[in-house]
Design an enzyme around this catalytic site. Structure first.
Site, PDB file in Angstrom:
ATOM      1  N   ASP A  56       0.034   4.841   8.590  1.00 45.67           N
ATOM      2  CA  ASP A  56       1.391   4.412   8.235  1.00 45.67           C
ATOM      3  C   ASP A  56       1.352   3.169   7.351  1.00 45.67           C
ATOM      4  OD1 ASP A  56       4.099   4.617   8.173  1.00 45.67           O
ATOM      5  OD2 ASP A  56       4.445   3.776  10.166  1.00 45.67           O
ATOM      6  N   GLY A  57       2.341   3.059   6.475  1.00 47.98           N
ATOM      7  CA  GLY A  57       2.497   1.837   5.672  1.00 47.98           C
ATOM      8  C   GLY A  57       2.269   2.024   4.182  1.00 47.98           C
ATOM      9  N   ARG A  64       6.698   4.582  -4.337  1.00 45.57           N
ATOM     10  CA  ARG A  64       6.025   4.900  -3.073  1.00 45.57           C
ATOM     11  C   ARG A  64       4.819   5.824  -3.277  1.00 45.57           C
ATOM     12  NH1 ARG A  64       8.735   4.081   1.655  1.00 45.57           N
ATOM     13  NH2 ARG A  64       7.816   5.962   2.523  1.00 45.57           N
ATOM     14  N   SER A 109       3.974  14.899   8.405  1.00 46.09           N
ATOM     15  CA  SER A 109       4.573  15.392   9.653  1.00 46.09           C
ATOM     16  C   SER A 109       5.611  16.477   9.365  1.00 46.09           C
ATOM     17  CB  SER A 109       5.245  14.241  10.407  1.00 46.09           C
ATOM     18  OG  SER A 109       6.444  13.871   9.761  1.00 46.09           O
ATOM     19  N   SER A 110       5.977  17.217  10.410  1.00 44.78           N
ATOM     20  CA  SER A 110       7.033  18.238  10.266  1.00 44.78           C
ATOM     21  C   SER A 110       8.288  17.591   9.693  1.00 44.78           C
ATOM     22  CB  SER A 110       7.395  18.827  11.638  1.00 44.78           C
ATOM     23  OG  SER A 110       6.261  19.122  12.396  1.00 44.78           O
ATOM     24  N   ASN A 154       8.424  14.952   7.682  1.00 45.60           N
ATOM     25  CA  ASN A 154       8.272  14.392   6.327  1.00 45.60           C
ATOM     26  C   ASN A 154       8.876  15.278   5.238  1.00 45.60           C
ATOM     27  OD1 ASN A 154       5.030  12.792   6.906  1.00 45.60           O
ATOM     28  ND2 ASN A 154       7.094  11.959   7.065  1.00 45.60           N
ATOM     29  N   ARG A 186      -2.878   3.456  15.025  1.00 45.11           N
ATOM     30  CA  ARG A 186      -1.733   3.540  14.118  1.00 45.11           C
ATOM     31  C   ARG A 186      -1.672   2.265  13.312  1.00 45.11           C
ATOM     32  NH1 ARG A 186       4.253   5.967  14.692  1.00 45.11           N
ATOM     33  NH2 ARG A 186       4.992   5.313  12.646  1.00 45.11           N
ATOM     34  N   SER A 194       5.230   9.045  17.497  1.00 43.94           N
ATOM     35  CA  SER A 194       5.914   9.801  16.430  1.00 43.94           C
ATOM     36  C   SER A 194       5.543  11.280  16.369  1.00 43.94           C
ATOM     37  CB  SER A 194       5.637   9.151  15.062  1.00 43.94           C
ATOM     38  OG  SER A 194       6.137   7.842  15.027  1.00 43.94           O
TER      39      SER A 194
HETATM   40  C1  FPP Z   1       2.892   7.319   5.948  1.00 45.02           C
HETATM   41  O1  FPP Z   1       3.245   6.150   5.236  1.00 45.02           O
HETATM   42  C2  FPP Z   1       1.994   8.164   5.138  1.00 45.02           C
HETATM   43  C3  FPP Z   1       2.262   9.446   4.719  1.00 45.02           C
HETATM   44  C4  FPP Z   1       3.508  10.170   5.068  1.00 45.02           C
HETATM   45  C5  FPP Z   1       1.321  10.190   3.844  1.00 45.02           C
HETATM   46  C6  FPP Z   1      -0.142  10.028   4.161  1.00 45.02           C
HETATM   47  C7  FPP Z   1      -0.972  10.543   3.040  1.00 45.02           C
HETATM   48  C8  FPP Z   1      -2.101   9.962   2.584  1.00 45.02           C
HETATM   49  C9  FPP Z   1      -2.709   8.768   3.191  1.00 45.02           C
HETATM   50  C10 FPP Z   1      -2.820  10.507   1.386  1.00 45.02           C
HETATM   51  C11 FPP Z   1      -3.573  11.767   1.564  1.00 45.02           C
HETATM   52  C12 FPP Z   1      -4.376  11.897   2.786  1.00 45.02           C
HETATM   53  C13 FPP Z   1      -4.988  13.047   3.197  1.00 45.02           C
HETATM   54  C14 FPP Z   1      -5.806  13.032   4.442  1.00 45.02           C
HETATM   55  C15 FPP Z   1      -4.872  14.319   2.478  1.00 45.02           C
HETATM   56  P1  FPP Z   1       4.789   5.890   4.916  1.00 45.02           P
HETATM   57  O2  FPP Z   1       5.101   6.501   3.611  1.00 45.02           O
HETATM   58  O3  FPP Z   1       5.624   6.365   6.065  1.00 45.02           O
HETATM   59  O4  FPP Z   1       4.818   4.321   4.813  1.00 45.02           O
HETATM   60  P2  FPP Z   1       6.053   3.371   5.164  1.00 45.02           P
HETATM   61  O5  FPP Z   1       6.218   3.411   6.665  1.00 45.02           O
HETATM   62  O6  FPP Z   1       5.586   2.033   4.689  1.00 45.02           O
HETATM   63  O7  FPP Z   1       7.246   3.876   4.432  1.00 45.02           O
END
Ligand code: FPP
Length: 245
Positions: A16-17, A29, A61-62, A64, A184, A192
């Site tokens: 996350d992040g 983003r 995630s489902s 997302n 996390r 989550s």
């Molecule tokens: C959550 O951060 C991250 C994601 C929804 C996407 C994760 C994807 C990757 C790290 C790249 C590809 C990885 C693989 C293994 C194929 P967020 O967007 O929710 O961050 P925020 O909470 O700061 O908004």
């Protein structure tokens, strides 16, 4: 002589992040997700060096799918690029790639490349990299319940045969060690809808570090904290001490 360090066999991570990492830099983003992909490499290398058996990453995630179309589109492009450019190198490193989740929601080209990546790396044994994509813990449990209900309806099993072991065998990650350590990043202290069943006895570890900033020192801290914890699995400390003798 000191006892061998206790290492997690299976590490499960909510990465996350990414979005905040980019927003702090006044960048889109999607750039955060690209930086997140670099952090995946850092994490994988660390786990390979530690001899971790399984690494499970929550990539999508489902829920997302409900993000703005532009962000979902950028993530799909990133997944496609990673599938095109990273699989051969992972294969060379003897990484077995598995995808868990409802993959029918993905575009056909991504689904095809997921299947190919799994087939290409199926016999690798250095580490199993499970990528949770369009995954939800509740989806996983409902899918297992439905599969078992179908087995009952078809007369293949009796309802009384359904126990925790059989249920576990119907879930994603069946056949792998249960996660020992959950990490996390990003500061939130929630699961989550990640691996709801599989995390029953997992040690939980949270950090404010944003995923793209992940480094070896952060992972070392997580592994060291894990090694220092006493895992009781519902027993008393005295019982655990006796079992360890
Ligand atoms: C959550 O951060 C991250 C994601 C929804 C996407 C994760 C994807 C990757 C790290 C790249 C590809 C990885 C693989 C293994 C194929 P967020 O967007 O929710 O961050 P925020 O909470 O700061 O908004």
């Amino acid at each position: 002589m000191s006892p061998p360090a206790r290492k997690p066999r299976h590490v499960a991570i909510i990465m996350d992040g990414n979005g905040r990492w980019a927003e702090r830099r006044h960048r889109p983003r999607s750039l955060g997700h690209r930086a997140g992909a670099r952090a995946v490499r850092v994490c994988l290398e660390f786990c390979l060096a530690e001899g971790t058996e399984s690494l499970t990453l929550f990539a999508f995630s489902s829920e997302n799918w409900n993000r703005p179309a532009e962000e979902v589109g950028a993530l799909m492009k990133l997944f496609l690029r990673l599938l095109d450019h990273e699989v051969d190198e992972l294969d060379r490193r003897k990484v077995r790639i598995r995808f868990i989740g409802e993959r029918s929601g993905f575009p056909a080209d991504i689904q095809g490349k997921m299947a190919r990546a799994e087939a290409q790396t199926a016999n690798n044994r250095a580490i199993t990299l499970n990528i949770a994509a369009s995954y939800g813990g509740r989806w996983d449990i409902v899918r297992a319940a439905r599969a078992l209900a179908e087995d009952v309806a078809a007369g293949r099993i009796a309802p009384t045969q359904i126990d925790e072991a059989l249920f576990g065998q119907s879930l994603s990650l069946a056949g792998q060690a249960e996660p020992d350590l959950f990490i996390r990043t990003g500061g939130d202290t929630r699961i989550s809808n990640f691996l709801l069943w599989q995390l029953a006895y997992t040690e939980l570890w949270f950090t404010e570090t944003l995923w793209p900033d992940l480094d070896d020192a952060t992972l070392r801290q997580a592994f060291d904290d894990f090694a220092a914890r006493e895992r009781r699995f519902g027993l008393t400390s005295a019982q655990v001490a006796t079992e360890a003798e």
